[in-house]
Scaffold this motif. Structure first.
Motif, PDB file in Angstrom:
ATOM      1  N   VAL A 178      -2.047  -0.387  -0.678  1.00 31.06           N
ATOM      2  CA  VAL A 178      -1.070  -1.267  -1.343  1.00 31.06           C
ATOM      3  C   VAL A 178       0.293  -1.199  -0.640  1.00 31.06           C
ATOM      4  CG1 VAL A 178       0.067  -1.772  -3.553  1.00 31.06           C
ATOM      5  CG2 VAL A 178      -2.257  -0.859  -3.527  1.00 31.06           C
ATOM      6  N   ASN A 179       0.937  -2.363  -0.493  1.00 33.74           N
ATOM      7  CA  ASN A 179       2.311  -2.467   0.027  1.00 33.74           C
ATOM      8  C   ASN A 179       2.515  -1.855   1.416  1.00 33.74           C
ATOM      9  OD1 ASN A 179       3.009  -3.852  -2.203  1.00 33.74           O
ATOM     10  ND2 ASN A 179       4.342  -2.294  -3.087  1.00 33.74           N
ATOM     11  N   VAL A 180       1.540  -1.998   2.298  1.00 32.57           N
ATOM     12  CA  VAL A 180       1.732  -1.577   3.693  1.00 32.57           C
ATOM     13  C   VAL A 180       2.851  -2.429   4.306  1.00 32.57           C
ATOM     14  CG1 VAL A 180       0.630  -1.448   5.967  1.00 32.57           C
ATOM     15  CG2 VAL A 180      -0.693  -0.965   3.900  1.00 32.57           C
ATOM     16  N   VAL A 181       2.894  -3.690   3.888  1.00 38.86           N
ATOM     17  CA  VAL A 181       3.919  -4.604   4.384  1.00 38.86           C
ATOM     18  C   VAL A 181       4.707  -5.152   3.191  1.00 38.86           C
ATOM     19  CG1 VAL A 181       4.269  -6.883   5.415  1.00 38.86           C
ATOM     20  CG2 VAL A 181       2.758  -5.237   6.527  1.00 38.86           C
ATOM     21  N   THR A 182       6.039  -5.047   3.287  1.00 39.61           N
ATOM     22  CA  THR A 182       6.915  -5.623   2.259  1.00 39.61           C
ATOM     23  C   THR A 182       7.741  -6.745   2.903  1.00 39.61           C
ATOM     24  OG1 THR A 182       8.381  -3.794   2.784  1.00 39.61           O
ATOM     25  CG2 THR A 182       7.099  -3.595   0.769  1.00 39.61           C
ATOM     26  N   GLY A 183       8.426  -7.513   2.059  1.00 42.09           N
ATOM     27  CA  GLY A 183       9.137  -8.709   2.533  1.00 42.09           C
ATOM     28  C   GLY A 183      10.065  -8.458   3.708  1.00 42.09           C
ATOM     29  N   ARG A 193      -6.924  -1.973  -5.675  1.00 38.92           N
ATOM     30  CA  ARG A 193      -6.591  -2.040  -7.105  1.00 38.92           C
ATOM     31  C   ARG A 193      -5.237  -1.372  -7.279  1.00 38.92           C
ATOM     32  NH1 ARG A 193      -9.984  -5.372  -9.957  1.00 38.92           N
ATOM     33  NH2 ARG A 193     -11.835  -5.493  -8.670  1.00 38.92           N
ATOM     34  N   ASP A 194      -4.333  -2.025  -8.031  1.00 39.50           N
ATOM     35  CA  ASP A 194      -3.040  -1.379  -8.273  1.00 39.50           C
ATOM     36  C   ASP A 194      -3.164  -0.434  -9.462  1.00 39.50           C
ATOM     37  OD1 ASP A 194      -2.997  -2.885 -10.550  1.00 39.50           O
ATOM     38  OD2 ASP A 194      -1.355  -4.202  -9.922  1.00 39.50           O
ATOM     39  N   LYS A 208      -5.430  -3.992 -11.341  1.00 41.17           N
ATOM     40  CA  LYS A 208      -5.454  -5.403 -10.908  1.00 41.17           C
ATOM     41  C   LYS A 208      -5.706  -5.476  -9.409  1.00 41.17           C
ATOM     42  CE  LYS A 208      -2.077  -8.336 -11.227  1.00 41.17           C
ATOM     43  NZ  LYS A 208      -0.664  -8.516 -11.526  1.00 41.17           N
ATOM     44  N   LEU A 209      -6.501  -6.483  -8.997  1.00 33.61           N
ATOM     45  CA  LEU A 209      -6.797  -6.638  -7.574  1.00 33.61           C
ATOM     46  C   LEU A 209      -5.528  -7.061  -6.829  1.00 33.61           C
ATOM     47  CD1 LEU A 209      -9.286  -6.511  -5.715  1.00 33.61           C
ATOM     48  CD2 LEU A 209      -9.499  -8.988  -5.987  1.00 33.61           C
ATOM     49  N   CYS A 210      -5.205  -6.352  -5.755  1.00 29.75           N
ATOM     50  CA  CYS A 210      -4.039  -6.768  -4.968  1.00 29.75           C
ATOM     51  C   CYS A 210      -4.304  -6.470  -3.497  1.00 29.75           C
ATOM     52  CB  CYS A 210      -2.767  -6.073  -5.456  1.00 29.75           C
ATOM     53  SG  CYS A 210      -2.829  -4.313  -5.250  1.00 29.75           S
ATOM     54  N   GLY A 211      -3.468  -7.020  -2.646  1.00 30.54           N
ATOM     55  CA  GLY A 211      -3.674  -6.885  -1.217  1.00 30.54           C
ATOM     56  C   GLY A 211      -2.898  -5.732  -0.617  1.00 30.54           C
ATOM     57  N   VAL A 217      -3.849 -12.773  -2.802  1.00 27.93           N
ATOM     58  CA  VAL A 217      -5.000 -11.911  -3.104  1.00 27.93           C
ATOM     59  C   VAL A 217      -5.088 -11.827  -4.621  1.00 27.93           C
ATOM     60  CG1 VAL A 217      -5.969  -9.595  -2.913  1.00 27.93           C
ATOM     61  CG2 VAL A 217      -4.643 -10.552  -1.003  1.00 27.93           C
ATOM     62  N   PRO A 218      -6.179 -12.195  -5.254  1.00 28.63           N
ATOM     63  CA  PRO A 218      -7.374 -12.783  -4.640  1.00 28.63           C
ATOM     64  C   PRO A 218      -7.154 -14.271  -4.343  1.00 28.63           C
ATOM     65  CG  PRO A 218      -7.631 -12.598  -7.019  1.00 28.63           C
ATOM     66  CD  PRO A 218      -6.274 -12.015  -6.705  1.00 28.63           C
TER      67      PRO A 218
END
Ligand code: NDP
Length: 703
Positions: free
Chosen positions: A630-635, A651-652, A656-659, A676-677
């Motif tokens: 989760v959150n390897v890349v932020t804005g 899963r967060d 919840k499914l997240c990228g 995602v999704p």
């Protein structure tokens, strides 16, 4: 030209400040008064302590001072007949008569007019009986649009999601008479982006202004309660010139003509609140005056003398066509914390004198040298730039100089113009599968047999079960034969290899897929090696991998293939662009890098734990993130305008499914982004279907 004209502006908010500011640029205007004005307006006009609805007071003042022209801002002043009174007294005034103001003050009047003169708008019915309104609403699909038929300070419109919300709103409008005694107009719900189109109108003469869009909700992402407007901008990329031309002719000019025909010609600003629906541009509402906060972003672009336009409209003379600067303005409202609910007044505002942008005051007051908050919406900061991005950067840089404990503002004004558009993998996958379904039907006719996919799942990993079920479901949808082979968790490697061997030899099977990961007693590499190359629909077999890297014909792995198809959807030509792939697995990161190289991009494959990953990702015109974290890349790690593909499926904390990418912040910088999704996942499955058809063709018809 003599600079000798005296002007009275009626009103006091940000809109009037923008009008006063525009008038102060006129070469003809010597002095401006504003009634009642506000602390900001006081720097450019003399404020007069008269209420905007005090018709008699305003009239006496104008006569006493020998005012040449009066300009009316708010609708309340128009609807009490200030224009009629001034005209009767022989004074020049810019604004509509009470009769013409009905285009705003009576929703039903506007609806009947649009019906009669074929001006495009949503279908509607109007009611004064609670039960009849409720029965009508309940018999139609939700959401329902309910509009109180009268002036309700922008709060008389409710979009009711269900019967309970509709009943509560109708009860408040018709039984409790929350806004006074009145009727309710029930309208069809339309979808599409809304925008504002204002024009100076004098009878049938229409002088259009630049288009703008405001942001009604209190918080970022268009969340929270409705407000009077939290920001606005000009230069709308989603409205094409043909849309604008249509709206001018079929809506603004047609309405101006209709009002003349009805005997109540317009003589002020006509504001069209419009929507670009799938069936074309339609009217959501009309206003009979300048919009707020749209005026604050539109008028700064006017290069012509606004006094000349106001005076021409007020006297029925033809004005020369107004000239507008070809730039973009963007304004952000600073509001009191708590607004639009209850809030405190009197907080000190510091730093405004450092700001290099326009500041239009909405609710401020002076206490000696100190500037204090004095309303819900306090001020609007408006910057100009050659495009929306430049204007946005500028406005937020200037806002950062303003300090006040009790103010907040939205950070995403113009997101419709600027923030990443969604690369909708779900929709693209659906259309690819529809095409395949057609193709499969034709293949069956030609070859007497359908393509056939065998899917093996070993064990009961719940995520794998879901993936496998989706793959089989898609195969059925596309019309292929599919076989699901379920093997127990404790299946031996030998048993699995035997199963694969029998499928390899089965002439009716075109594709074999073994769902990964496998239980630990089984060596994944051996399993992948065992699948016949020509049936390897996943493209994981070493011979397929080799062919891919050698640039030979082969089965391209599904996820990387889907990723490139999504990038193509963005319309970006990869030649000479920099692509960064974060994550370097054999099934995603590495093959994606090869496919991007084949498209002539310069490719960087990054280790997910690269020190200062941001330095690498900020170079990316295309950023593919496939790590599984989760959150390897932020804005802040996304280069403005980049295409961002989020492959990760995690899963967060709430399950919840997240990228791998922080979607909300990344979207602010990306030009396109996958959700995602709904992004890469559905594309992977569509590509699996495509690979199966290709394997079938390669086997049945090797030419
Ligand atoms: P892996 O677990 O195989 O790879 C993740 C990381 O593990 C890599 O970034 C790399 O980390 C390390 N790694 C794995 N294999 C190698 C290798 N051979 N050599 C060097 N490093 C390696 O994940 P996937 O690539 O399968 O998937 C990444 C994410 O994408 C997951 O969240 C997965 O669920 C999702 N996914 C989504 C699909 C879809 O259809 N949407 C399809 C496939 C995957 P590092 O660079 O730090 O060394």
């Amino acid at each position: 030209m003599a600079k000798d004209k005296k002007v009275l502006v009626v009103g006091g908010g940000g809109r009037c400040h923008a009008i006063v500011d525009a008038l102060s640029r006129s070469p003809q205007v010597a002095k401006i008064w504003c009634a009642p004005g506000n602390a900001g307006i006081a720097a450019q006009a003399e404020c007069v302590p008269l209420k905007d609805t005090d018709v008699q007071g305003l009239l006496s003042f104008a006569q006493k001072e020998g005012i040449d022209l009066t300009v009316v801002g708010p609708e309340a002043a128009l609807s009490v007949g200030v224009v009629d009174a001034f005209r009767a007294a022989g004074l020049k005034i810019f604004g509509h008569t009470q009769a013409a103001t009905r285009i705003e003050s009576s929703k039903e009047f506007a609806k009947i007019l649009m019906d009669k003169y074929d001006i495009p708008t949503a279908g509607y019915r109007s009611f004064d009986d609670f039960q009849a309104a409720l029965d009508y609403v309940n018999a139609r699909p939700f959401p329902a649009v309910l509009k109180y038929d009268g002036l309700a300070a922008g709060k008389g419109v409710v979009i009711a999601a269900d019967a309970a919300e509709a009943e509560a709103a109708l009860r408040s409008m018709l039984l409790d008479e929350a806004f006074g005694k009145g009727r309710v107009v029930v309208e069809d719900f339309l979808t599409g982006p809304e925008f504002s189109f204002m024009a100076f109108v004098d009878g049938e003469r229409v002088y259009p202004m630049p288009l703008s869009q405001d942001h009604k909700r209190a918080f970022d992402g268009d969340k929270g309660p409705n407000t009077g407007g939290m920001g606005a901008y000009t230069g709308l990329p989603f409205i094409m010139e043909e849309d604008r031309a249509f709206a001018q002719k079929a809506i603004l000019e047609a309405t101006a003509k209709a009002m003349v025909a009805e005997g109540c010609p317009l003589s002020g600003v006509l504001y069209g609140g419009l929507m670009k629906t799938p069936d074309g541009i339609k009217v959501i509402e009309f206003n009979a005056r300048f919009g707020d906060p749209e005026t604050e972003v539109v008028l700064p672009l006017l290069e012509s003398d606004i006094y000349d336009i106001f005076e021409a409209v007020a006297t029925g003379r033809k004005a020369s066509e107004p000239v507008w600067r070809n730039a973009v303005t963007l304004g952000v409202v600073l509001a009191s914390k708590g607004y639009p609910g209850s809030y405190e007044k009197g907080a000190e505002i510091l730093g405004t004198e450092q700001v290099d942008a326009k500041i239009y005051h909405m609710g401020t007051k002076r206490d000696g040298d100190r500037l204090l908050t004095n309303g819900g919406r306090v001020m609007m900061v408006v910057a100009e730039g050659k495009n929306a991005r430049a204007a946005r950067e500028k406005v937020y840089a200037e806002i950062a100089k303003i300090h006040c404990d009790n103010l907040f503002h939205r950070r995403d004004i113009a997101h419709w113009a600027l923030d990443g558009k969604i690369l909708d993998g779900k929709a693209l996958a659906a259309s690819i599968k529809d095409e395949l379904r057609d193709r499969v039907g034709k293949l069956e006719v030609k070859y007497g047999r359908k393509p056939s996919l065998a899917v093996i799942i070993v064990g009961n990993n719940p995520a794998s079960q879901v993936y496998v079920r989706n793959k089989v479901k898609s195969a059925i949808y596309v019309g292929m034969n599919s076989r699901l082979i379920t093997m127990a968790e404790d299946t031996s490697e030998e048993a699995l290899l035997k199963m694969i061997d029998s499928l390899n030899r089965d002439p009716e099977v075109d594709g074999i897929l073994v769902q990964l990961p496998l239980p630990k007693q089984i060596d994944e590499a051996r399993v992948i090696d065992a699948i016949a190359q020509e049936k390897d629909v996943d493209g994981f077999h070493p011979l397929n991998v080799a062919d891919l890297w050698l640039g030979r014909k082969c089965t391209v792995p599904c996820t990387p293939k889907g990723i490139v198809r999504l990038i193509d959807e963005s319309g970006l030509d990869l030649t000479g662009k920099t692509a960064v792939v974060v994550g370097r697995s054999n099934i995603v990161g590495k093959p994606v890098a090869k496919l991007l190289l084949d498209r002539n991009a310069t490719v960087i494959v990054a280790h997910s734990r690269t020190k200062d990953l941001k330095r690498i990702t900020l170079q990316a015109d295309v950023l593919v993130v496939a790590v599984g974290k989760v959150n390897v890349v932020t804005g802040d790690m996304v280069k403005p305008g980049a295409v961002v593909i989020d492959v990760g499926m995690n899963r967060d904390a709430e399950g919840k499914l997240c990228g791998d990418v922080d979607y909300v912040t990344a979207r602010l910088n990306a030009s396109w982004i996958t959700p995602v999704p709904g992004g890469v996942g559905p594309m992977t499955i569509a590509m699996l279907m495509e690979n199966t058809v290709e394997c079938f063709l390669a086997r049945i018809d090797p030419q």
